[in-house]
Design an enzyme around this catalytic site. Structure first.
Site, mmCIF file in Angstrom:
data_model
loop_
_atom_site.group_PDB
_atom_site.id
_atom_site.type_symbol
_atom_site.label_atom_id
_atom_site.label_comp_id
_atom_site.label_asym_id
_atom_site.label_seq_id
_atom_site.Cartn_x
_atom_site.Cartn_y
_atom_site.Cartn_z
ATOM 1 N N CYS A 72 7.192 2.893 5.970
ATOM 2 C CA CYS A 72 6.020 2.114 6.392
ATOM 3 C C CYS A 72 4.889 3.110 6.641
ATOM 4 O O CYS A 72 4.877 3.813 7.661
ATOM 5 C CB CYS A 72 6.309 1.310 7.657
ATOM 6 S SG CYS A 72 4.882 0.345 8.212
ATOM 7 N N CYS A 207 -1.439 -2.092 3.716
ATOM 8 C CA CYS A 207 -0.091 -1.604 3.423
ATOM 9 C C CYS A 207 -0.219 -0.146 2.984
ATOM 10 O O CYS A 207 -0.764 0.118 1.900
ATOM 11 C CB CYS A 207 0.550 -2.452 2.327
ATOM 12 S SG CYS A 207 2.233 -1.941 1.932
ATOM 13 N N GLY A 210 1.853 0.676 0.003
ATOM 14 C CA GLY A 210 1.239 0.001 -1.151
ATOM 15 C C GLY A 210 0.066 0.801 -1.691
ATOM 16 O O GLY A 210 -0.108 0.946 -2.911
HETATM 17 N N1 LIG Z 1 7.037 -4.419 3.817
HETATM 18 C C1 LIG Z 1 7.392 -3.018 3.512
HETATM 19 C C2 LIG Z 1 7.479 -2.173 4.788
HETATM 20 C C3 LIG Z 1 6.164 -2.000 5.441
HETATM 21 C C4 LIG Z 1 5.201 -1.357 4.508
HETATM 22 C C5 LIG Z 1 3.764 -1.385 4.964
HETATM 23 N N2 LIG Z 1 3.523 -2.001 6.236
HETATM 24 C C6 LIG Z 1 3.220 0.011 4.967
HETATM 25 O O1 LIG Z 1 2.313 0.311 5.743
HETATM 26 O O2 LIG Z 1 3.740 0.815 4.175
HETATM 27 C C7 LIG Z 1 8.758 -2.986 2.867
HETATM 28 O O3 LIG Z 1 9.526 -3.909 3.066
HETATM 29 O O4 LIG Z 1 9.028 -2.013 2.162
#
Ligand SMILES: N[C@H](CCC[C@H](N)C(=O)O)C(=O)O
Length: 266
Positions: A72, A207, A210
């Site tokens: 994350c 994200c 992301g």
């Molecule tokens: N939903 C993502 C985790 C959180 C990613 C996001 N909140 C970030 O800041 O990278 C997953 O299941 O891989």
């Protein structure tokens, strides 16, 4: 009673619990209950900071659906602020080096994984232009940055129905571990607009992983040629990556308030 900090990275918000002294038995159900914005405290992800014999601290990450995941990015930038110093963090995705900077942090997010079975995908295919499509979305790119991402570069994102396509793609059998769904549009030189339907959390204000995955995909597709500004609904991140190297993510981290909760109630 247990203490927690409410924090966020560009509006992607977290309940951060210091589990270095008192270990906390975290289950999928308890994580989901804490993350619930109506009956719980409310967050996109629940973050447990624990002890580590390989790094300064460990970090466990639970999405708001309770699923525990490997990485994350936005939460990783909050850890130096939470512990009060630069830290090496042990995660399921490996060791991450997070250094505080003015207003946030800069993190070495490690090297991306590009092979189909490292994403993971259900069968072999080219991950740079996947031979699959969902309605009129263009052929996507797949990248693993500790967690799995699929990236669609759209000519115009305004017509994309994120709430319909996001969950459809997130849970497609092509992605055995599900997937974070990135909708990206190049809007200027080394500047990309990004909306993410997150695995296990849905649409978020930002994200971090992301943004990392999208910048890697853009370099691979030769859509950018240097440090890339990723503009998310919650604000901007700077991502630097060159083939063969690790990804560096720099951006804000915010501490909102501290609280106390009786974890046995969840
Ligand atoms: N939903 C993502 C985790 C959180 C990613 C996001 N909140 C970030 O800041 O990278 C997953 O299941 O891989």
């Amino acid at each position: 009673m247990g203490r927690f900090s409410k924090m966020h990275g560009l509006g992607n918000d977290f309940v951060v619990i210091d589990a270095r002294e008192a270990t906390l038995d975290m289950t999928q159900a308890r994580a989901q209950a804490i993350a619930d914005r109506h009956a719980g405290i409310g967050c996109d992800q629940l973050i447990l900071i624990g002890q580590s014999d390989r790094a300064d601290v460990s970090m466990r990450i639970f999405n708001s659906d309770g699923s525990e995941v490997e990485a994350c990015g936005n939460a990783t930038r909050c850890v130096p602020l939470f512990v009060g110093r630069d830290v090496l963090i042990e995660t399921k995705a490996g060791l991450l080096d997070a250094k505080g900077v003015e207003g946030g942090a800069s993190v070495d997010m490690g090297q991306p994984r590009l092979e189909w079975d490292a994403i993971p995908l259900a069968y072999a295919m080219d991950t740079l232009a996947m031979p699959v499509s969902w309605e009129d979305l263009p052929a996507p790119v797949a990248v693993n940055v500790g967690n799995p991402h699929v990236i669609f570069f759209c000519d115009d994102m305004n017509g994309v129905n994120f709430e319909r396509l996001g969950p459809m793609i997130e849970t497609d059998p092509l992605f055995p571990a599900r997937v974070n769904v990135n909708f990206a549009q190049v809007v200027g030189e080394n500047h990309i607009r990004l909306i993410v339907w997150e695995r296990g959390a849905g649409l978020t204000r930002a994200c971090g992983t992301g943004a990392c995955a999208t910048a890697v995909a853009a370099v691979r597709r030769k859509l950018v040629s240097g440090p890339t500004r990723i503009t998310l609904p919650g604000g901007d991140l700077l991502i630097e990556w060159a083939p063969g190297g690790s990804i560096r993510m720099t951006g804000p981290a915010t501490h909102v308030f501290d609280g106390e909760a009786d974890w046995a109630r969840f």
